[in-house]
Design an enzyme around this catalytic site. Sequence first.
Site, PDB file in Angstrom:
ATOM      1  N   CYS A 183      -5.080  -1.800  29.673  1.00 59.32           N
ATOM      2  CA  CYS A 183      -5.548  -0.594  30.343  1.00 59.32           C
ATOM      3  C   CYS A 183      -4.796  -0.343  31.642  1.00 59.32           C
ATOM      4  CB  CYS A 183      -7.050  -0.708  30.651  1.00 59.32           C
ATOM      5  SG  CYS A 183      -8.101  -0.506  29.203  1.00 59.32           S
ATOM      6  N   ASP A 233     -16.609  -3.460  35.366  1.00 61.39           N
ATOM      7  CA  ASP A 233     -16.614  -2.881  34.021  1.00 61.39           C
ATOM      8  C   ASP A 233     -17.817  -1.974  33.758  1.00 61.39           C
ATOM      9  OD1 ASP A 233     -14.216  -3.962  33.320  1.00 61.39           O
ATOM     10  OD2 ASP A 233     -15.016  -5.510  31.999  1.00 61.39           O
ATOM     11  N   LYS A 274     -16.478  -9.178  23.965  1.00 58.69           N
ATOM     12  CA  LYS A 274     -15.016  -9.140  23.861  1.00 58.69           C
ATOM     13  C   LYS A 274     -14.362 -10.070  24.873  1.00 58.69           C
ATOM     14  CE  LYS A 274     -12.509  -5.894  25.966  1.00 58.69           C
ATOM     15  NZ  LYS A 274     -11.235  -6.328  26.613  1.00 58.69           N
ATOM     16  N   ASN A 275     -14.818 -10.010  26.114  1.00 59.91           N
ATOM     17  CA  ASN A 275     -14.163 -10.763  27.177  1.00 59.91           C
ATOM     18  C   ASN A 275     -14.420 -12.257  27.098  1.00 59.91           C
ATOM     19  OD1 ASN A 275     -13.015  -8.446  28.214  1.00 59.91           O
ATOM     20  ND2 ASN A 275     -14.623  -8.114  29.729  1.00 59.91           N
ATOM     21  N   ARG A 288      -2.922  -5.737  38.483  1.00 69.16           N
ATOM     22  CA  ARG A 288      -3.393  -6.987  37.877  1.00 69.16           C
ATOM     23  C   ARG A 288      -2.236  -7.961  37.612  1.00 69.16           C
ATOM     24  NH1 ARG A 288      -7.815  -5.455  33.320  1.00 69.16           N
ATOM     25  NH2 ARG A 288      -6.090  -4.462  32.305  1.00 69.16           N
ATOM     26  N   PRO A 289      -1.530  -8.389  38.648  1.00 70.91           N
ATOM     27  CA  PRO A 289      -0.358  -9.247  38.446  1.00 70.91           C
ATOM     28  C   PRO A 289      -0.735 -10.626  37.929  1.00 70.91           C
ATOM     29  CG  PRO A 289      -0.888  -9.108  40.772  1.00 70.91           C
ATOM     30  CD  PRO A 289      -1.779  -8.120  40.071  1.00 70.91           C
ATOM     31  N   VAL A 290       0.233 -11.267  37.252  1.00 67.17           N
ATOM     32  CA  VAL A 290      -0.019 -12.584  36.658  1.00 67.17           C
ATOM     33  C   VAL A 290       0.535 -13.706  37.534  1.00 67.17           C
ATOM     34  CG1 VAL A 290      -0.025 -11.636  34.327  1.00 67.17           C
ATOM     35  CG2 VAL A 290       2.117 -12.501  35.294  1.00 67.17           C
ATOM     36  N   ASP A 291       0.915 -13.388  38.771  1.00 68.11           N
ATOM     37  CA  ASP A 291       1.531 -14.414  39.601  1.00 68.11           C
ATOM     38  C   ASP A 291       0.590 -15.577  39.885  1.00 68.11           C
ATOM     39  OD1 ASP A 291       0.165 -12.392  41.145  1.00 68.11           O
ATOM     40  OD2 ASP A 291       0.876 -13.414  42.945  1.00 68.11           O
ATOM     41  N   LEU A 292      -0.723 -15.318  39.930  1.00 64.19           N
ATOM     42  CA  LEU A 292      -1.671 -16.400  40.171  1.00 64.19           C
ATOM     43  C   LEU A 292      -1.679 -17.389  39.008  1.00 64.19           C
ATOM     44  CD1 LEU A 292      -4.679 -14.430  41.728  1.00 64.19           C
ATOM     45  CD2 LEU A 292      -2.823 -15.631  42.900  1.00 64.19           C
ATOM     46  N   ARG A 296      -3.763  -6.902  27.611  1.00 65.53           N
ATOM     47  CA  ARG A 296      -3.462  -7.798  28.707  1.00 65.53           C
ATOM     48  C   ARG A 296      -3.922  -9.233  28.431  1.00 65.53           C
ATOM     49  NH1 ARG A 296      -2.011  -8.099  33.748  1.00 65.53           N
ATOM     50  NH2 ARG A 296      -2.897  -9.755  35.000  1.00 65.53           N
ATOM     51  N   ARG A 306     -11.207  -0.732  21.499  1.00 62.86           N
ATOM     52  CA  ARG A 306     -10.783  -2.042  21.990  1.00 62.86           C
ATOM     53  C   ARG A 306     -11.968  -2.886  22.432  1.00 62.86           C
ATOM     54  NH1 ARG A 306      -7.857  -1.733  26.754  1.00 62.86           N
ATOM     55  NH2 ARG A 306      -7.595  -3.959  26.450  1.00 62.86           N
TER      56      ARG A 306
END
Length: 419
Positions: free
Chosen positions: A117, A306, A22-23, A122-126, A93, A398
């Site tokens: 999840c 995981d 999946k990933n 898990r911010p997206v600022d990076l 996400r 998922r």
Amino acid sequence: MDKFLIQGNGPLQGEVRASGAKNAALPILCAALLTDDTLAIHNLPHLWDVATTNRLLTQMGVAVTVAGQGEVEINARSITTCVAPYELVKTMRASILVLGPLLAKRGEAQVSLPGGCAIGARPVDLHLRGLEAMGAEIEVEGGFIKARAGRLQGARIVFDVVTVTGTENLLMAATLAEGQTVLENAACEPEVVDLAKCLIAMGAKIEGAGTSTIRVQGVANLHGATHSVIPDRIETGTFLIAGAITRGRVRVTQTDPGMLEAVLDKLRQAGAKVSIGADWIELDMLGRRPRAVDIHTTPHPGFPTDMQAQFMALDSVAEGVGTIRETIFENRFMHAQELMRLGAEINIEGNTAVVTGVERLSGAPVMATDLRASAALVLAALSADGETLVDRVYHIDRGYEHIEEKLRKLGGKIRRVTQ
């Protein structure tokens, strides 16, 4: 709402095939946005998140054609919108992975802030800082990331912390940027390497994937290609633990042992006999109770976050005491409370869980809180006395392809019910 009804019934035995990862599949699906030609993807798992990504691409006007079982052909030549709406993004996400390709190829993107999840911030600022370093203008307004750019420019980007999706997003964006982009402190996961292999097949110039420094020399255009998704190492590990937790013998085929060295080492420490071949792994507990193991999650090639929940389930019935330290996500022990409903003895302090193994768990109603937590509860239920009802199994759909069918093939008593 679907639930799993599980009857613990002793050792699992037999052979099961690993599905595509999946990933790895999700970023590769998004990579199709980087070209006007067709990207053919093989070994695609039949999962909720894959279906959601395909719906997202279709809603943008991208042609997504099912070419066979586990095969799709994607062509983004006639894309009609660069908007990824909240209705789809909120459930997954990985939808953020359309941002880099859209910006690099189309010069604009509007992507809803992502969901997925509930295992941490898990911010997206990076992602955003990296794209700004490449010349993008970005605003976050009304719950949307709104980005514009001419042709992106190569840049040296140093990630403050290792981020898999951040690495993947900027890697895809860099393929069409002018000049060289260097990604420092990049994620080394096999799924990042698989994305790079797909991009290289499409004409990208990438060096260093799988190391902490990735160099990308931008090109004017990418072309179509055919790519087969790698096996799912997390699904593989989950089925091996299904064998270990039930004191059974399980062989997983069509997988890659080289991606699971940290996990296999812990299974050996737990007392399992582990055998490997070119594309298979076999675990045999020889009927013995597993021994408790200590876990410390770290970025690849360390122990994967995981797999943490599954090992907590294993430690719950193991001989001795296991200490589990979670360093990747700050909210990833929610499964502990549910395991305790089955009789597990777990003490949590901060990011550390101390698990004292009990001889047997007892069946009870439990509720899944995220993807890997749901897998842990299924594993625990397979080893428990009596009947367990696992609620909210949409989480497991998922990331695991037909898990109940595969477990039944190994002798597990599990069925999907609607209540």
